[in-house]
Scaffold this motif. Structure first.
Motif, PDB file in Angstrom:
ATOM      1  N   ALA A 116       0.841  -1.203   0.000  1.00 46.53           N
ATOM      2  CA  ALA A 116       0.000   0.000   0.000  1.00 46.53           C
ATOM      3  C   ALA A 116       0.875   1.252   0.000  1.00 46.53           C
ATOM      4  O   ALA A 116       0.592   2.216  -0.725  1.00 46.53           O
ATOM      5  N   ASP A 117       1.942   1.225   0.774  1.00 47.04           N
ATOM      6  CA  ASP A 117       2.843   2.374   0.823  1.00 47.04           C
ATOM      7  C   ASP A 117       3.558   2.560  -0.514  1.00 47.04           C
ATOM      8  O   ASP A 117       3.707   3.689  -0.995  1.00 47.04           O
ATOM      9  N   ALA A 118       3.965   1.462  -1.124  1.00 41.92           N
ATOM     10  CA  ALA A 118       4.705   1.534  -2.391  1.00 41.92           C
ATOM     11  C   ALA A 118       3.877   2.149  -3.511  1.00 41.92           C
ATOM     12  O   ALA A 118       4.423   2.828  -4.384  1.00 41.92           O
ATOM     13  N   VAL A 119       2.575   1.936  -3.485  1.00 40.24           N
ATOM     14  CA  VAL A 119       1.721   2.418  -4.581  1.00 40.24           C
ATOM     15  C   VAL A 119       0.820   3.582  -4.166  1.00 40.24           C
ATOM     16  O   VAL A 119      -0.131   3.913  -4.860  1.00 40.24           O
ATOM     17  N   ARG A 120       1.151   4.212  -3.073  1.00 39.94           N
ATOM     18  CA  ARG A 120       0.294   5.298  -2.563  1.00 39.94           C
ATOM     19  C   ARG A 120       0.141   6.448  -3.553  1.00 39.94           C
ATOM     20  O   ARG A 120      -0.852   7.163  -3.520  1.00 39.94           O
ATOM     21  N   ASN A 121       1.091   6.624  -4.470  1.00 39.03           N
ATOM     22  CA  ASN A 121       1.023   7.711  -5.455  1.00 39.03           C
ATOM     23  C   ASN A 121       0.635   7.221  -6.846  1.00 39.03           C
ATOM     24  O   ASN A 121       0.820   7.938  -7.833  1.00 39.03           O
ATOM     25  N   VAL A 122       0.093   6.002  -6.919  1.00 43.61           N
ATOM     26  CA  VAL A 122      -0.283   5.410  -8.204  1.00 43.61           C
ATOM     27  C   VAL A 122      -1.761   5.023  -8.137  1.00 43.61           C
ATOM     28  O   VAL A 122      -2.196   4.398  -7.164  1.00 43.61           O
ATOM     29  N   SER A 123      -2.493   5.354  -9.160  1.00 46.34           N
ATOM     30  CA  SER A 123      -3.921   5.010  -9.176  1.00 46.34           C
ATOM     31  C   SER A 123      -4.121   3.518  -9.454  1.00 46.34           C
ATOM     32  O   SER A 123      -3.256   2.859 -10.048  1.00 46.34           O
ATOM     33  N   LYS A 124      -5.268   3.034  -9.042  1.00 53.40           N
ATOM     34  CA  LYS A 124      -5.630   1.643  -9.311  1.00 53.40           C
ATOM     35  C   LYS A 124      -5.674   1.386 -10.811  1.00 53.40           C
ATOM     36  O   LYS A 124      -5.224   0.339 -11.290  1.00 53.40           O
ATOM     37  N   ASP A 125      -6.192   2.349 -11.579  1.00 52.06           N
ATOM     38  CA  ASP A 125      -6.258   2.207 -13.040  1.00 52.06           C
ATOM     39  C   ASP A 125      -4.866   2.104 -13.651  1.00 52.06           C
ATOM     40  O   ASP A 125      -4.637   1.279 -14.550  1.00 52.06           O
ATOM     41  N   ASP A 126      -3.937   2.934 -13.185  1.00 54.28           N
ATOM     42  CA  ASP A 126      -2.567   2.868 -13.706  1.00 54.28           C
ATOM     43  C   ASP A 126      -1.911   1.533 -13.377  1.00 54.28           C
ATOM     44  O   ASP A 126      -1.198   0.963 -14.204  1.00 54.28           O
ATOM     45  N   LEU A 127      -2.166   1.029 -12.175  1.00 55.86           N
ATOM     46  CA  LEU A 127      -1.622  -0.290 -11.813  1.00 55.86           C
ATOM     47  C   LEU A 127      -2.204  -1.380 -12.695  1.00 55.86           C
ATOM     48  O   LEU A 127      -1.485  -2.284 -13.142  1.00 55.86           O
ATOM     49  N   ALA A 128      -3.490  -1.294 -12.964  1.00 55.38           N
ATOM     50  CA  ALA A 128      -4.145  -2.286 -13.828  1.00 55.38           C
ATOM     51  C   ALA A 128      -3.565  -2.231 -15.239  1.00 55.38           C
ATOM     52  O   ALA A 128      -3.305  -3.277 -15.853  1.00 55.38           O
ATOM     53  N   LYS A 129      -3.334  -1.022 -15.757  1.00 60.95           N
ATOM     54  CA  LYS A 129      -2.732  -0.880 -17.092  1.00 60.95           C
ATOM     55  C   LYS A 129      -1.321  -1.462 -17.111  1.00 60.95           C
ATOM     56  O   LYS A 129      -0.945  -2.178 -18.048  1.00 60.95           O
ATOM     57  N   ALA A 130      -0.536  -1.149 -16.086  1.00 57.43           N
ATOM     58  CA  ALA A 130       0.839  -1.660 -16.011  1.00 57.43           C
ATOM     59  C   ALA A 130       0.833  -3.191 -15.944  1.00 57.43           C
ATOM     60  O   ALA A 130       1.626  -3.849 -16.622  1.00 57.43           O
ATOM     61  N   THR A 131      -0.068  -3.739 -15.148  1.00 55.33           N
ATOM     62  CA  THR A 131      -0.167  -5.193 -15.034  1.00 55.33           C
ATOM     63  C   THR A 131      -0.507  -5.812 -16.383  1.00 55.33           C
ATOM     64  O   THR A 131       0.071  -6.832 -16.777  1.00 55.33           O
ATOM     65  N   GLY A 132      -1.418  -5.193 -17.103  1.00 53.95           N
ATOM     66  CA  GLY A 132      -1.774  -5.679 -18.439  1.00 53.95           C
ATOM     67  C   GLY A 132      -0.586  -5.664 -19.381  1.00 53.95           C
ATOM     68  O   GLY A 132      -0.377  -6.604 -20.153  1.00 53.95           O
ATOM     69  N   ILE A 133       0.192  -4.602 -19.316  1.00 58.12           N
ATOM     70  CA  ILE A 133       1.392  -4.504 -20.154  1.00 58.12           C
ATOM     71  C   ILE A 133       2.379  -5.605 -19.788  1.00 58.12           C
ATOM     72  O   ILE A 133       2.923  -6.285 -20.666  1.00 58.12           O
ATOM     73  N   PHE A 134       2.613  -5.799 -18.485  1.00 59.13           N
ATOM     74  CA  PHE A 134       3.528  -6.866 -18.048  1.00 59.13           C
ATOM     75  C   PHE A 134       3.061  -8.218 -18.561  1.00 59.13           C
ATOM     76  O   PHE A 134       3.849  -9.010 -19.082  1.00 59.13           O
ATOM     77  N   GLN A 135       1.775  -8.490 -18.416  1.00 56.95           N
ATOM     78  CA  GLN A 135       1.241  -9.787 -18.846  1.00 56.95           C
ATOM     79  C   GLN A 135       1.380  -9.986 -20.349  1.00 56.95           C
ATOM     80  O   GLN A 135       1.673 -11.092 -20.807  1.00 56.95           O
ATOM     81  N   THR A 136       1.197  -8.932 -21.125  1.00 52.77           N
ATOM     82  CA  THR A 136       1.357  -9.031 -22.577  1.00 52.77           C
ATOM     83  C   THR A 136       2.811  -9.346 -22.934  1.00 52.77           C
ATOM     84  O   THR A 136       3.069 -10.229 -23.768  1.00 52.77           O
ATOM     85  N   ILE A 137       3.741  -8.680 -22.294  1.00 57.08           N
ATOM     86  CA  ILE A 137       5.164  -8.917 -22.572  1.00 57.08           C
ATOM     87  C   ILE A 137       5.548 -10.323 -22.129  1.00 57.08           C
ATOM     88  O   ILE A 137       6.251 -11.046 -22.858  1.00 57.08           O
ATOM     89  N   ILE A 138       5.096 -10.747 -20.957  1.00 55.68           N
ATOM     90  CA  ILE A 138       5.402 -12.089 -20.465  1.00 55.68           C
ATOM     91  C   ILE A 138       4.884 -13.129 -21.443  1.00 55.68           C
ATOM     92  O   ILE A 138       5.592 -14.080 -21.804  1.00 55.68           O
ATOM     93  N   LYS A 139       3.644 -12.975 -21.883  1.00 59.15           N
ATOM     94  CA  LYS A 139       3.050 -13.926 -22.839  1.00 59.15           C
ATOM     95  C   LYS A 139       3.863 -13.988 -24.116  1.00 59.15           C
ATOM     96  O   LYS A 139       4.159 -15.066 -24.638  1.00 59.15           O
ATOM     97  N   THR A 140       4.281 -12.823 -24.617  1.00 55.22           N
ATOM     98  CA  THR A 140       5.082 -12.773 -25.832  1.00 55.22           C
ATOM     99  C   THR A 140       6.405 -13.497 -25.647  1.00 55.22           C
ATOM    100  O   THR A 140       6.832 -14.274 -26.505  1.00 55.22           O
ATOM    101  N   LEU A 141       7.050 -13.287 -24.511  1.00 54.58           N
ATOM    102  CA  LEU A 141       8.335 -13.935 -24.246  1.00 54.58           C
ATOM    103  C   LEU A 141       8.180 -15.440 -24.075  1.00 54.58           C
ATOM    104  O   LEU A 141       9.043 -16.208 -24.518  1.00 54.58           O
ATOM    105  N   GLN A 142       7.097 -15.869 -23.455  1.00 55.57           N
ATOM    106  CA  GLN A 142       6.876 -17.306 -23.245  1.00 55.57           C
ATOM    107  C   GLN A 142       6.514 -18.027 -24.532  1.00 55.57           C
ATOM    108  O   GLN A 142       6.800 -19.206 -24.674  1.00 55.57           O
ATOM    109  N   GLU A 143       5.915 -17.305 -25.462  1.00 61.30           N
ATOM    110  CA  GLU A 143       5.567 -17.918 -26.756  1.00 61.30           C
ATOM    111  C   GLU A 143       6.790 -18.131 -27.636  1.00 61.30           C
ATOM    112  O   GLU A 143       6.779 -18.967 -28.516  1.00 61.30           O
ATOM    113  N   GLY A 144       7.817 -17.353 -27.354  1.00 59.30           N
ATOM    114  CA  GLY A 144       9.057 -17.527 -28.117  1.00 59.30           C
ATOM    115  C   GLY A 144       9.184 -16.738 -29.313  1.00 59.30           C
ATOM    116  O   GLY A 144       8.890 -15.935 -29.962  1.00 59.30           O
TER     117      GLY A 144
END
Length: 146
Positions: A118-146
């Motif tokens: 909670a302290d680490a993300v106190r200056n980040v909105s829930k929407d921004d975290l959700a967008k960042a998570t989506g980006i991470f998941q897309t990159i991870i999927k791309t890397l795992q697909e090869g």
């Protein structure tokens, strides 16, 4: 700046983020006399989600090689947090199970981790975290697909 340079900055930032958060966890554990390392915490979090998993599953989940995970699990067994049992289906495999002490650590550690997050993300909105998570998941999927 090119897309590759931007991605390089992105991955550098992830490394810095990971290091900074681990440092906060270590400091909080020291301050609260919690006898875990951040590596042990990774194992505990896997087992808190699903107790009684194969040693290799833990190694895969926390990206550790076989030698490193054996040493880590040995240490955690000596500290009384978990035990190894033979896999009935395949005696070559070990099933890792939390002890009562390992289960007890969850009620101590999780509230502290929730505070740190909670302290680490106190200056980040829930929407921004959700967008960042989506980006991470897309990159991870791309890397795992090869």
């Amino acid at each position: 700046m090119t897309k590759n340079q931007t991605f390089s900055d992105f991955t550098d930032s992830l490394g810095i983020l990971k290091g900074a958060f681990k440092a906060r966890i270590r400091a909080a554990f020291k301050e609260n006399d919690i006898p875990l390392t951040t590596e042990m915490l990774q194992v505990m979090r896997v087992l808190w989600k699903k107790d009684g998993v194969k040693q290799q599953e833990i190694a895969d989940a926390i990206s550790k090689d076989k030698v490193s995970i054996v040493y880590l699990l040995d240490n955690m067994t000596k500290r009384g947090f978990l035990e190894r049992r033979e896999d009935i289906a395949d005696r070559r495999n070990k099933i890792i199970i939390l002890t009562a002490e390992g289960k007890k650590m969850r009620s101590i550690v999780e509230p502290l981790l929730n505070e740190l997050m909670a302290d680490a993300v106190r200056n980040v909105s829930k929407d921004d975290l959700a967008k960042a998570t989506g980006i991470f998941q897309t990159i991870i999927k791309t890397l795992q697909e090869g």
